[in-house]
Design a protein around this motif. Structure first.
Motif, PDB file in Angstrom:
ATOM      1  N   VAL A  56      19.465  -1.116   8.270  1.00 34.98           N
ATOM      2  CA  VAL A  56      18.293  -0.234   8.306  1.00 34.98           C
ATOM      3  C   VAL A  56      17.274  -0.644   7.259  1.00 34.98           C
ATOM      4  O   VAL A  56      17.574  -1.416   6.341  1.00 34.98           O
ATOM      5  CB  VAL A  56      18.710   1.234   8.074  1.00 34.98           C
ATOM      6  CG1 VAL A  56      19.756   1.670   9.088  1.00 34.98           C
ATOM      7  CG2 VAL A  56      19.233   1.447   6.645  1.00 34.98           C
ATOM      8  N   GLN A  57      16.076  -0.107   7.413  1.00 32.03           N
ATOM      9  CA  GLN A  57      15.026  -0.268   6.399  1.00 32.03           C
ATOM     10  C   GLN A  57      14.912   1.039   5.629  1.00 32.03           C
ATOM     11  O   GLN A  57      14.917   2.120   6.214  1.00 32.03           O
ATOM     12  CB  GLN A  57      13.699  -0.613   7.054  1.00 32.03           C
ATOM     13  CG  GLN A  57      12.542  -0.768   6.071  1.00 32.03           C
ATOM     14  CD  GLN A  57      11.274  -1.230   6.761  1.00 32.03           C
ATOM     15  OE1 GLN A  57      11.164  -2.369   7.185  1.00 32.03           O
ATOM     16  NE2 GLN A  57      10.307  -0.335   6.878  1.00 32.03           N
ATOM     17  N   GLN A 106      12.762   7.517   3.481  1.00 34.44           N
ATOM     18  CA  GLN A 106      12.569   7.396   4.919  1.00 34.44           C
ATOM     19  C   GLN A 106      13.345   6.167   5.384  1.00 34.44           C
ATOM     20  O   GLN A 106      13.176   5.078   4.821  1.00 34.44           O
ATOM     21  CB  GLN A 106      11.086   7.254   5.264  1.00 34.44           C
ATOM     22  CG  GLN A 106      10.256   8.484   4.942  1.00 34.44           C
ATOM     23  CD  GLN A 106      10.659   9.677   5.792  1.00 34.44           C
ATOM     24  OE1 GLN A 106      10.676   9.603   7.021  1.00 34.44           O
ATOM     25  NE2 GLN A 106      10.996  10.788   5.139  1.00 34.44           N
ATOM     26  N   THR A 129      14.540   3.717   8.614  1.00 30.89           N
ATOM     27  CA  THR A 129      14.257   3.292   9.982  1.00 30.89           C
ATOM     28  C   THR A 129      15.385   2.403  10.459  1.00 30.89           C
ATOM     29  O   THR A 129      15.712   1.404   9.810  1.00 30.89           O
ATOM     30  CB  THR A 129      12.926   2.523  10.065  1.00 30.89           C
ATOM     31  OG1 THR A 129      11.884   3.330   9.498  1.00 30.89           O
ATOM     32  CG2 THR A 129      12.587   2.200  11.503  1.00 30.89           C
ATOM     33  N   THR A 130      15.995   2.767  11.579  1.00 36.29           N
ATOM     34  CA  THR A 130      17.084   1.963  12.132  1.00 36.29           C
ATOM     35  C   THR A 130      16.518   0.872  13.028  1.00 36.29           C
ATOM     36  O   THR A 130      15.335   0.895  13.391  1.00 36.29           O
ATOM     37  CB  THR A 130      18.058   2.838  12.940  1.00 36.29           C
ATOM     38  OG1 THR A 130      17.372   3.333  14.102  1.00 36.29           O
ATOM     39  CG2 THR A 130      18.569   4.007  12.110  1.00 36.29           C
ATOM     40  N   SER A 190      15.089   2.211  16.461  1.00 33.67           N
ATOM     41  CA  SER A 190      14.090   3.261  16.514  1.00 33.67           C
ATOM     42  C   SER A 190      12.974   2.983  15.529  1.00 33.67           C
ATOM     43  O   SER A 190      13.213   2.520  14.413  1.00 33.67           O
ATOM     44  CB  SER A 190      14.729   4.623  16.199  1.00 33.67           C
ATOM     45  OG  SER A 190      13.737   5.619  16.092  1.00 33.67           O
ATOM     46  N   GLU A 191      11.745   3.271  15.955  1.00 33.58           N
ATOM     47  CA  GLU A 191      10.602   3.123  15.063  1.00 33.58           C
ATOM     48  C   GLU A 191      10.302   4.416  14.328  1.00 33.58           C
ATOM     49  O   GLU A 191       9.473   4.449  13.427  1.00 33.58           O
ATOM     50  CB  GLU A 191       9.370   2.681  15.865  1.00 33.58           C
ATOM     51  CG  GLU A 191       9.511   1.277  16.452  1.00 33.58           C
ATOM     52  CD  GLU A 191       8.264   0.842  17.177  1.00 33.58           C
ATOM     53  OE1 GLU A 191       7.301   1.642  17.212  1.00 33.58           O
ATOM     54  OE2 GLU A 191       8.238  -0.289  17.697  1.00 33.58           O
ATOM     55  N   ASP A 192      10.959   5.502  14.725  1.00 37.02           N
ATOM     56  CA  ASP A 192      10.735   6.786  14.080  1.00 37.02           C
ATOM     57  C   ASP A 192      11.597   6.884  12.833  1.00 37.02           C
ATOM     58  O   ASP A 192      12.826   6.793  12.911  1.00 37.02           O
ATOM     59  CB  ASP A 192      11.076   7.936  15.029  1.00 37.02           C
ATOM     60  CG  ASP A 192      10.178   7.936  16.255  1.00 37.02           C
ATOM     61  OD1 ASP A 192       9.000   7.580  16.110  1.00 37.02           O
ATOM     62  OD2 ASP A 192      10.676   8.269  17.350  1.00 37.02           O
ATOM     63  N   PRO A 193      10.987   7.068  11.661  1.00 43.38           N
ATOM     64  CA  PRO A 193      11.783   7.147  10.430  1.00 43.38           C
ATOM     65  C   PRO A 193      12.601   8.425  10.373  1.00 43.38           C
ATOM     66  O   PRO A 193      12.195   9.474  10.873  1.00 43.38           O
ATOM     67  CB  PRO A 193      10.724   7.108   9.326  1.00 43.38           C
ATOM     68  CG  PRO A 193       9.471   7.600   9.977  1.00 43.38           C
ATOM     69  CD  PRO A 193       9.539   7.174  11.399  1.00 43.38           C
ATOM     70  N   SER A 250      15.046  -6.474   5.795  1.00 43.02           N
ATOM     71  CA  SER A 250      13.599  -6.287   5.987  1.00 43.02           C
ATOM     72  C   SER A 250      12.815  -7.049   4.932  1.00 43.02           C
ATOM     73  O   SER A 250      12.119  -6.450   4.091  1.00 43.02           O
ATOM     74  CB  SER A 250      13.252  -4.796   5.926  1.00 43.02           C
ATOM     75  OG  SER A 250      13.940  -4.078   6.912  1.00 43.02           O
ATOM     76  N   ALA A 308      10.939  -5.631   9.367  1.00 43.33           N
ATOM     77  CA  ALA A 308      12.205  -4.996   9.715  1.00 43.33           C
ATOM     78  C   ALA A 308      13.013  -5.830  10.704  1.00 43.33           C
ATOM     79  O   ALA A 308      12.460  -6.548  11.544  1.00 43.33           O
ATOM     80  CB  ALA A 308      11.948  -3.605  10.289  1.00 43.33           C
TER      81      ALA A 308
END
Length: 353
Positions: free
Chosen positions: A67-68, A101, A103-104, A107-110, A158, A163
């Motif tokens: 993840v990021q 936050q 981000t996987t 998904s782009e949604d944090p 990342s 990412a």
């Protein structure tokens, strides 16, 4: 008789070289080699294709677990530790912050996350997603004792905020001891590090160094700096905290909310570097001795100057930390120190940091 010798020897020599290709045994060496070249070429192509497929499988299997992590001031990477939403990363990625936050890869949604605990002495930390999404995939951590020099590894993370990036290299060395700078790091001295040629850049910190079995063998933490390049990183020299240490520290944080058994040896002193008459580092002056600690039990006291640990010369507080990084709590060794101008060597049983 000389006229007949070539007729007898040529087919025999050709048969000896090309037993598996009798039809090509015509007495022409150049033609005989052509099928060998043609057979070798597809084999090489197949091997390259197999390796490429192995890379792609590892990326498909592991990248969803990387993840990021974005804080107010720092950006880095993390590895999903379990399906409950615990994520392991570097302590220098989380810094002094508590909220993040995340981000996987899928998904782009944090997603929001909270710090569980940070352990700067080993530059590791654990954060937890406030709500673990369905299908969250935990990484598999290898036994880093089995990591071998020459193994192919992939670094996932990342770098520079890009990412889900992947770089490739090999394990260049194991058992390295490195000391981080305080600018961008925690200043910790880290032992038993995995050195890799895979590119490690800012943002890779806290990510995954993965073998071709899809197992995390280390958490990329820092890149070497070439003094001739100022602050520029030395290409192809990166370091990762070994997976076994990651599991030890992260497991304790997940279970107890803190580190209860560091596995890091210590003399249980506070010290500072001292210099000689030529202003060169000459040892570590003992500023404070913890009651009941390793140094206290060995008879050291405030004002002593440590000049050796085991067979290693000690000139600075960093060299002492590096010597201790390769040891374990409970290990017996010797400490050489000076007091009132006299040098003394004593046995000591190392404590825990």
């Amino acid at each position: 008789m000389d006229v007949h010798v070539p007729r007898v020897l040529l087919p025999a020599a050709c048969a000896a070289v090309l037993l598996a290709s009798l039809a090509a045994c015509s007495g022409s060496p150049e033609r005989a080699e052509e099928p060998t070249r043609q057979a070798a070429q597809p084999a090489a192509v197949r091997q390259a294709s197999d390796l490429e497929s192995a890379y792609q499988k590892v990326i498909r299997d592991v990248l969803p677990s990387v993840v990021q992590i974005q804080g107010r001031n720092e950006l880095g990477s993390g590895v999903v530790y379990d399906t409950r939403g615990h994520i392991v990363t570097n302590a220098h990625v989380v810094g002094d912050e508590k909220r993040f936050q995340v981000t996987t890869a899928n998904s782009e949604d944090p997603l929001s996350a909270t710090l569980v605990a940070s352990y700067p002495q080993q530059d590791l930390a654990v954060v937890k997603l406030d709500r673990a999404p369905r299908g969250l995939r935990a990484a598999t951590f290898a036994d880093s004792a089995n990591v071998q020099v020459g193994q192919i590894v992939l670094a996932m993370g990342s770098p520079l905020g890009l990412a889900s990036s992947v770089t490739q290299g090999i394990v260049s060395a194991t058992g390295r001891t490195v000391t981080e700078g305080r600018s961008g790091g925690t200043g910790a001295t880290l032992g038993n590090m995995v050195q890799t040629s895979a590119a490690i850049n800012p943002g890779n910190s806290g990510g995954a160094l993965v073998n071709l079995d899809g197992q995390v063998v280390g958490v990329p933490t820092l890149a070497a700096v070439d003094p001739n390049l100022g602050s520029g990183a030395a290409p192809g020299i990166g370091f990762a905290i070994p997976s076994s240490m990651v599991k030890t520290i992260a497991g304790q944080i997940v279970k107890d909310g803190k580190v209860t058994d560091s596995g890091r040896a210590a003399l249980n002193i506070t010290g500072r570097t001292v210099v000689n008459d030529d202003y060169q580092p000459a040892g570590v002056a003992v500023v404070d001795v913890a009651d009941g600690g390793a140094a206290d039990k060995a008879g050291l006291r405030t004002g002593d100057v440590i000049t050796g640990l085991g067979g290693t010369d000690i000139t600075t507080i960093t060299s002492l930390a590096e010597a201790l990084a390769g040891a374990r709590p409970g290990q017996r060794t010797t400490v050489t120190y000076s007091r009132d101008g006299r040098s003394t060597t004593v046995d000591v049983t190392l404590g825990e940091q």
